[in-house]
Design an enzyme around this catalytic site. Structure first.
Site, PDB file in Angstrom:
ATOM      1  N   SER A 238       0.817  -1.209   0.000  1.00 28.31           N
ATOM      2  CA  SER A 238       0.000   0.000   0.000  1.00 28.31           C
ATOM      3  C   SER A 238       0.853   1.263   0.000  1.00 28.31           C
ATOM      4  O   SER A 238       1.890   1.339   0.675  1.00 28.31           O
ATOM      5  CB  SER A 238      -0.914   0.023   1.229  1.00 28.31           C
ATOM      6  OG  SER A 238      -1.612   1.248   1.301  1.00 28.31           O
ATOM      7  N   THR A 283      -8.224  -2.388   4.452  1.00 25.98           N
ATOM      8  CA  THR A 283      -8.257  -2.951   3.113  1.00 25.98           C
ATOM      9  C   THR A 283      -8.528  -4.451   3.203  1.00 25.98           C
ATOM     10  O   THR A 283      -8.801  -4.994   4.281  1.00 25.98           O
ATOM     11  CB  THR A 283      -6.943  -2.630   2.357  1.00 25.98           C
ATOM     12  OG1 THR A 283      -7.062  -3.033   1.006  1.00 25.98           O
ATOM     13  CG2 THR A 283      -5.749  -3.311   3.000  1.00 25.98           C
ATOM     14  N   LYS A 287     -12.475  -5.476   5.341  1.00 30.04           N
ATOM     15  CA  LYS A 287     -13.473  -4.415   5.213  1.00 30.04           C
ATOM     16  C   LYS A 287     -14.841  -4.814   5.765  1.00 30.04           C
ATOM     17  O   LYS A 287     -15.557  -3.971   6.311  1.00 30.04           O
ATOM     18  CB  LYS A 287     -13.599  -3.984   3.752  1.00 30.04           C
ATOM     19  CG  LYS A 287     -12.387  -3.221   3.232  1.00 30.04           C
ATOM     20  CD  LYS A 287     -12.620  -2.683   1.842  1.00 30.04           C
ATOM     21  CE  LYS A 287     -11.408  -1.907   1.348  1.00 30.04           C
ATOM     22  NZ  LYS A 287     -11.656  -1.265   0.034  1.00 30.04           N
ATOM     23  N   GLU A 299     -23.990   5.712   8.193  1.00 30.23           N
ATOM     24  CA  GLU A 299     -25.040   5.278   7.263  1.00 30.23           C
ATOM     25  C   GLU A 299     -24.451   4.689   5.985  1.00 30.23           C
ATOM     26  O   GLU A 299     -24.938   3.670   5.478  1.00 30.23           O
ATOM     27  CB  GLU A 299     -25.938   6.466   6.922  1.00 30.23           C
ATOM     28  CG  GLU A 299     -27.034   6.160   5.909  1.00 30.23           C
ATOM     29  CD  GLU A 299     -27.825   7.386   5.510  1.00 30.23           C
ATOM     30  OE1 GLU A 299     -28.467   7.350   4.450  1.00 30.23           O
ATOM     31  OE2 GLU A 299     -27.792   8.380   6.263  1.00 30.23           O
ATOM     32  N   ASN A 308     -13.936   0.963   5.343  1.00 29.50           N
ATOM     33  CA  ASN A 308     -12.518   1.115   4.992  1.00 29.50           C
ATOM     34  C   ASN A 308     -11.842   2.199   5.814  1.00 29.50           C
ATOM     35  O   ASN A 308     -10.658   2.476   5.642  1.00 29.50           O
ATOM     36  CB  ASN A 308     -12.356   1.437   3.498  1.00 29.50           C
ATOM     37  CG  ASN A 308     -12.664   2.878   3.168  1.00 29.50           C
ATOM     38  OD1 ASN A 308     -13.614   3.459   3.696  1.00 29.50           O
ATOM     39  ND2 ASN A 308     -11.875   3.468   2.281  1.00 29.50           N
ATOM     40  N   GLY A 356     -18.233  -7.607 -10.991  1.00 29.88           N
ATOM     41  CA  GLY A 356     -17.732  -8.102  -9.713  1.00 29.88           C
ATOM     42  C   GLY A 356     -18.762  -7.952  -8.620  1.00 29.88           C
ATOM     43  O   GLY A 356     -19.708  -7.160  -8.730  1.00 29.88           O
ATOM     44  N   ASN A 379     -21.539 -10.861 -12.607  1.00 29.50           N
ATOM     45  CA  ASN A 379     -20.483 -11.618 -11.938  1.00 29.50           C
ATOM     46  C   ASN A 379     -20.498 -13.055 -12.446  1.00 29.50           C
ATOM     47  O   ASN A 379     -21.546 -13.575 -12.861  1.00 29.50           O
ATOM     48  CB  ASN A 379     -20.717 -11.603 -10.416  1.00 29.50           C
ATOM     49  CG  ASN A 379     -19.494 -12.063  -9.641  1.00 29.50           C
ATOM     50  OD1 ASN A 379     -18.423 -11.491  -9.795  1.00 29.50           O
ATOM     51  ND2 ASN A 379     -19.658 -13.089  -8.819  1.00 29.50           N
ATOM     52  N   TYR A 463      -5.666  -0.032  -9.734  1.00 28.24           N
ATOM     53  CA  TYR A 463      -4.779   1.118  -9.915  1.00 28.24           C
ATOM     54  C   TYR A 463      -3.310   0.741 -10.090  1.00 28.24           C
ATOM     55  O   TYR A 463      -2.451   1.608 -10.203  1.00 28.24           O
ATOM     56  CB  TYR A 463      -4.952   2.131  -8.770  1.00 28.24           C
ATOM     57  CG  TYR A 463      -4.520   1.672  -7.400  1.00 28.24           C
ATOM     58  CD1 TYR A 463      -3.205   1.828  -6.965  1.00 28.24           C
ATOM     59  CD2 TYR A 463      -5.442   1.125  -6.512  1.00 28.24           C
ATOM     60  CE1 TYR A 463      -2.824   1.443  -5.695  1.00 28.24           C
ATOM     61  CE2 TYR A 463      -5.072   0.741  -5.240  1.00 28.24           C
ATOM     62  CZ  TYR A 463      -3.755   0.898  -4.833  1.00 28.24           C
ATOM     63  OH  TYR A 463      -3.376   0.511  -3.575  1.00 28.24           O
TER      64      TYR A 463
END
Length: 514
Positions: A238, A283, A287, A299, A308, A356, A379, A463
């Site tokens: 990370s 992560t 989560k 909420e 997260n 997904g 999915n 990413y």
């Protein structure tokens, strides 16, 4: 900015609601520390040449807040004690200026005590509520801002001298580095106890090279400094610690971010409490697993079913040591929503497909439904997609959730097989799987590639690499493309705000990550 010999900070800022005794405590504290005392309300009156109640009456609250920002931005960078106005830290700009190379103390006062102290005040009302109800309303409204913008919370329902005593003690503890001799002698000061617990909890935790040394060195030099972490398994890849630590240095925040790779979510929560960590960014795979170990979730996190972002308010009242009331939230959905909005993509009533059915998919579906899209989850395992759709419909439609424009969410989420992509021919495609981390992989196979066409927006939450095969093929086909880096940028910016009350520009984060 003045520093203690051991690297501590000696510009002291007192914030909190009216009636917390900031001015009285500040005067006592300044006298004991031998530093000048600055009351921002008095500075505003001097700057304008008018009492505050007249500023409100003549020009309104907005003008007063502008004067307040100017005064706070011009505070001296030398040693001093500052008492702020009650609402100033609602501004992220003010929070950043007050936090820079300072220790910020939130003087927490109960509504009844506050009202008793200000009942004869000439300060104008800010709402049309009854005075007693206004105090309760404003304290409740501002409380999150006080917590995120402060380093320590102090019970201010007491006599001013006792409050000042606590602050002096905390400052002394924060300014005293932990030495080898202190450890060898079995000292039980706040700093030594904190260092021992961090050493115990983080020894053996997998981290990139020398990151453990940096953590332990930080705690020895800044024994009551704020500690954040990225919690996952694995977490060593990370970039969150690098990003956060760069921001902390630039913004003069006494904090350090590290890695927290534990076996279970329960281990993560235990470490947050035992070490008095300020916050953890959560992560994979924690989560969803972290939720039962938290005291409260907001909420967004409840609707998404994943957290997260965990902020610890319990350690703020006992000089940075053990403790914890853990508040969970979710900024992943914000990291999906914001790039879509900033890219000018039209989302409302448009057909969107999320590929997904994991935690990232939930955040993506939540963001799209909040923006008013017609969403379908696809999915390989259809049952998981169907469950996700049912959960989102229950949370957003049956739960009466509002869109970002304030209207109720009305278009139900649907589910199906990956092959539905070419049947739906969506306007927006979001890849929320890990497919694409390898250069040759893409979640949109040859049969579905017909969906990649001019005018379609393709957002890949992967990413690494920043340009995946999916994005390359989408760009070649004339699509609008959004890299997963953008999700990371915006969710991280929102986390920094929730942890420390500062707003960091997206461009600044992008430049740091390059």
């Amino acid at each position: 900015m003045g520093k203690f010999e051991g690297g501590g900070i000696i510009r002291v800022v007192l914030t909190g609601f009216r009636g917390s005794g900031k001015t009285t405590v500040g005067g006592i504290l300044a006298d004991r520390l031998g530093q000048p005392f600055i009351d921002t309300d008095s500075e505003i009156e001097n700057k304008s040449g008018m009492p505050i109640e007249e500023i409100f009456k003549e020009y309104g609250e907005a003008h007063f807040r502008n004067l307040e920002r100017e005064v706070i931005a011009s505070l001296p960078e030398s040693d001093c004690v500052v008492a702020t106005g009650g609402g100033c830290v609602q501004s992220a700009e003010n929070a950043a200026n007050l936090r820079h190379d300072s220790l910020v103390f939130f003087l927490d006062v109960s509504p009844d005590v506050s009202y008793g102290r200000i009942s004869e005040s000439s300060r104008p009302a800010l709402t049309d509520k009854d005075p007693v109800d206004e105090v309760k309303y404003l304290i409740n409204l501002r409380y999150p801002a006080y917590l995120r913008s402060s380093d320590f919370r102090i019970d201010a329902d007491r006599e001013a001298g006792a409050v000042a005593d606590d602050i002096v003690r905390i400052i002394a503890d924060a300014a005293t580095p932990v030495s080898d001799s202190d450890i060898a002698a079995g000292e039980d000061s706040a700093g030594v106890l904190r260092y021992r617990e961090v050493l115990r909890s983080f020894s053996g935790v997998p981290m990139p090279e020398r990151k453990s040394e940096q953590l332990f060195s930080y705690v020895r030099k800044h024994p009551l400094g704020s500690i954040c972490a990225i919690a996952g398994r694995p977490s060593g890849h990370s970039r969150t610690p690098y990003l956060f630590n760069t921001i902390f240095e630039r913004y003069g925040i006494p904090a350090h971010c590290t890695y927290l790779e534990k076996e279970t979510a329960g281990d993560v929560a235990d470490t947050v409490r035992s070490c008095g960590l300020r916050a953890v960014s959560v992560t994979i795979p924690f989560k969803e697993e972290i939720i039962p170990y938290l005291d409260e979730i907001n909420e967004d996190a409840r609707a998404i079913g994943a957290v997260n972002t965990v902020f610890n308010t319990g350690n703020m009242s006992n000089t940075g040591g053990a403790g914890g009331r853990l508040l969970g939230s979710n900024t992943d959905w914000y990291g999906v929503m914001k790039p879509l909005v900033e890219s000018g993509v039209k989302v409302k009533s448009k057909k969107a497909v999320v590929i997904g059915a994991g935690g990232a998919s939930r955040a993506a579906v939540y963001a799209l439904m909040k923006l008013g899209a017609d969403v379908t989850v696809v999915n390989r395992t259809v049952g998981r997609a169907e469950k996700l759709a049912a959960d989102m419909n229950a949370s957003l439609i049956e739960g009466g959730c509002l869109q970002t424009d304030g209207k109720p969410v009305e278009i139900p989420c649907k589910a199906g097989e990956i092959e539905m992509l070419r049947e739906i021919m969506p306007d927006i495609i979001i890849n929320a799987t890990s497919i694409g981390m390898r250069a040759e992989d893409t979640p949109v196979d040859r049969e579905n590639r017909v969906c990649l066409r001019k005018g379609v927006c393709v957002f890949d939450l992967v990413y690494t690499p920043p340009v995946t095969r999916l994005l390359f093929e989408a760009r070649t086909a004339g699509c609008t493309v959004i890299s997963g880096v953008e999700m990371f940028v915006y969710q991280a910016a929102e986390q920094l705000f929730r942890y420390f009350g500062i707003r960091v520009d997206a461009d600044e984060i992008r430049n740091i990550l390059r």
